[in-house]
Design an enzyme around this catalytic site. Structure first.
Site, short mmCIF file in Angstrom:
data_model
loop_
_atom_site.label_atom_id
_atom_site.label_comp_id
_atom_site.label_asym_id
_atom_site.label_seq_id
_atom_site.Cartn_x
_atom_site.Cartn_y
_atom_site.Cartn_z
N LYS A 177 13.44 -34.21 -80.39
CA LYS A 177 13.96 -32.85 -80.28
C LYS A 177 15.48 -32.87 -80.34
CE LYS A 177 15.49 -29.77 -77.16
NZ LYS A 177 16.32 -29.01 -78.08
N GLU A 252 21.00 -41.02 -70.58
CA GLU A 252 22.41 -41.20 -70.95
C GLU A 252 23.09 -39.87 -70.71
OE1 GLU A 252 23.41 -44.14 -71.92
OE2 GLU A 252 21.65 -45.14 -72.71
N CYS A 286 30.94 -37.90 -75.24
CA CYS A 286 30.73 -38.25 -73.83
C CYS A 286 31.70 -39.34 -73.38
CB CYS A 286 29.28 -38.70 -73.61
SG CYS A 286 28.79 -40.02 -74.74
N GLU A 389 33.09 -32.43 -65.72
CA GLU A 389 33.17 -32.68 -67.16
C GLU A 389 33.47 -31.37 -67.90
OE1 GLU A 389 29.52 -33.58 -69.31
OE2 GLU A 389 30.53 -35.23 -70.31
#
Ligand code: NDP
Length: 486
Positions: A177, A252, A286, A389
């Site tokens: 996906k 992750e 990331c 973040e």
């Protein structure tokens, strides 16, 4: 080479098919803010269909000799490489990233992922353990069945292929996906898989939203392995869904990565590397180093030169060959970036560069989602801006006095994905690398990603490691066969 489609269908059992409910979402081009295609808005029923196909394909695929699976994966790599320009353009339009970045990083990496795992499975070794006088043990590593592979929007084909390639190379079948914000290259990959002769049902791609398709994948009892890359909040939901079903899970997740510059660094290299690690892909990687710590003796010089270099980054239409800074992926992400830039100022920060949306580079991109490379100084180390973040072209730069202090700053966040250390003192490099709590520590470099090394995060940045041998192990089940010595 076919044109990119106006409607992106699911790929199930080797066919492109409409979602059962017949619903679609607009696929918006970030540089223009306008829909340019539609993507299937699938649901649980579509995942069920994919599971049936993957289940049927599993036995013949897993029993195929590794050399045959390898050949098919190598063909997939060759075909992506043949169509590199088409893939790069599609990735750039779908994500807003500069076409040169897609051409030199994203798509070549997808090719490398397939090549790497296609050949890795030809060179595996099985462990044997002799129990003195009693028995002989060997370890079988067998495919686990159906793998669910969920990936984010920032590096769409790069990350999806990093999951698909090892999962199917070792003999699993897969249901992938992609993010519904960036589905196009996953669709193109399916076309390539058909041409490469990948047997039906080995790879199935279901498009749609996380709460619908992603959640249906993590909840499905027949999908026993989940590899997820995305945000930490979503990762928690994935972990919660998988735990009661005892699925094997790799997560992750996000990062708030420190980038540490000591006074003894090669300053030219540190500045060039830091500008890159701050703003590559508009800061939407990331691994971007969003917290820059600079030793006091060189702080002012570093900040001045960093700002000078960052202000030279060429902002523009992502499809323009010269563009170095393209568009932000969508309006929600742009709003999030603006929110944090406002918050940083409330927390005492001063904007030393950027801080706003620039003028659109051309008429076509008038309504696109752009934000200037932004540098914030004078912030306290432990404020929200420095802990949460942002995932955009925003960095904070802060001074530090000594090694112990900066190690404390680096580790004082929930995240632990990656870090960079710039120094010419080898002893210092070893000392700092040992004490930083991140899954990767780069010394005098950034984003050097050897496919053989273990990759993943500590703390809220994830659970488990993928990459190289770690990925081959993650996607297989080790079985001890113990033969008694008579
Ligand atoms: P999200 O966590 O929002 O989404 C990641 C994927 O999960 C998408 O496909 C998403 O679908 C899907 N998803 C959403 N909700 C669920 C759910 N309940 N169950 C299962 N799947 C779900 O991340 P973003 O796409 O916003 O990507 C940015 C994040 O990814 C950042 O935090 C970044 O740090 C992280 N990231 C981590 C990397 C690493 O290697 N550690 C590498 C790259 C990015 P949908 O698109 O519909 O929401």
């Amino acid at each position: 080479m076919t044109a990119t489609p106006k409607r992106i269908f699911n790929f199930i059992n080797g066919d492109f098919i409409e979602p059962i409910a017949g619903k679609y979402l607009d696929n918006i081009e970030p540089a223009t803010g306008k829909p340019y295609a539609q993507v299937a808005e699938s649901g649980k029923e579509d995942v069920d269909l994919a599971v049936a196909a993957a289940e049927k394909a599993f036995v013949p695929w897993s029993k195929k000799p590794a050399a045959e699976r390898s050949k098919i994966l190598l063909r997939i790599a060759d075909l992506i490489e043949r169509d590199l320009e088409k893939f790069a353009r599609a990735e750039s339009i779908d994500t807003g990233k500069p076409i040169t970045l897609a051409r030199t990083l994203d798509i070549p990496r997808a090719v490398a992922n397939f090549r790497f795992f296609a050949t890795a499975i030809l060179h595996t070794e099985n462990e044997a353990h002799v129990t003195d006088g009693v028995a002989f043990n060997y370890t079988l590593r067998q495919p686990r069945g159906i793998a669910g592979l969920i990936s984010p929007w920032n590096l769409p084909l790069y990350l999806l292929s990093w999951k698909i390639a090892p999962a199917i190379a070792v003999g699993n079948t897969a249901i992938a996906k992609p993010s519904e914000l960036t589905p196009m290259t996953a669709f193109l990959l399916c076309e390539v898989c058909v041409e490469a002769g990948l047997p039906n049902g080995v790879l199935n791609v279901i498009h749609g939203t996380g709460p619908n398709v992603g959640a249906a994948i993590t909840a499905h009892p027949k999908i026993t392995t989940i590899s997820f890359t995305g945000g930490t909040v979503t990762g928690k939901k994935v972990a919660e869904a998988c735990a009661p079903l005892f699925k094997k899970v790799s997560l992750e997740l996000g990062g708030k990565n420190p980038n540490i510059v000591f006074a003894d660094a090669d300053l030219d290299a540190a500045i060039a590397g830091s500008v890159r690690s701050s703003f590559a892909n508009q800061g939407q990687i990331c691994l971007c180093g969003s917290r820059v710590f600079v030793e006091k003796a060189i702080y002012k010089d570093f900040v001045d030169r960093f700002i000078d270099k960052a202000s030279q980054l060429k902002r523009g239409d992502p499809l323009d060959e010269k563009t170095e800074q393209g568009a932000i992926v969508n309006k929600a992400q742009l709003d999030k970036i603006k929110f944090y830039v406002d918050l940083a100022q409330q927390e005492g920060g001063k904007i030393a560069l950027g801080g706003n949306s620039p003028k659109a580079p051309n008429d076509r991109t008038r309504d696109g989602y752009f934000f200037s490379p932004t540098v914030i100084v004078d912030l306290p180390v432990a404020c929200r801006t420095n802990r949460e973040e942002i995932f955009g072209p925003v960095v904070t730069i802060m001074p530090f006095s000594n090694e112990d202090e900066v190690i404390g700053y680096a580790n004082d966040v929930e995240y632990g994905l990656s870090s960079s250390v710039w120094t010419q003192n080898l002893n210092r490099a070893h000392r700092v690398a040992e004490q930083i709590h991140t899954g990767t520590v780069w010394v005098n470099c950034w984003l050097v990603r050897d496919l053989r090394v273990p990759f993943g995060g500590m703390k809220a940045s994830g659970v488990g490691r993928e990459g190289g041998e770690e990925a081959l192990r993650f996607f297989t089940e080790p079985k001890n066969v113990c033969i008694a010595k008579s």
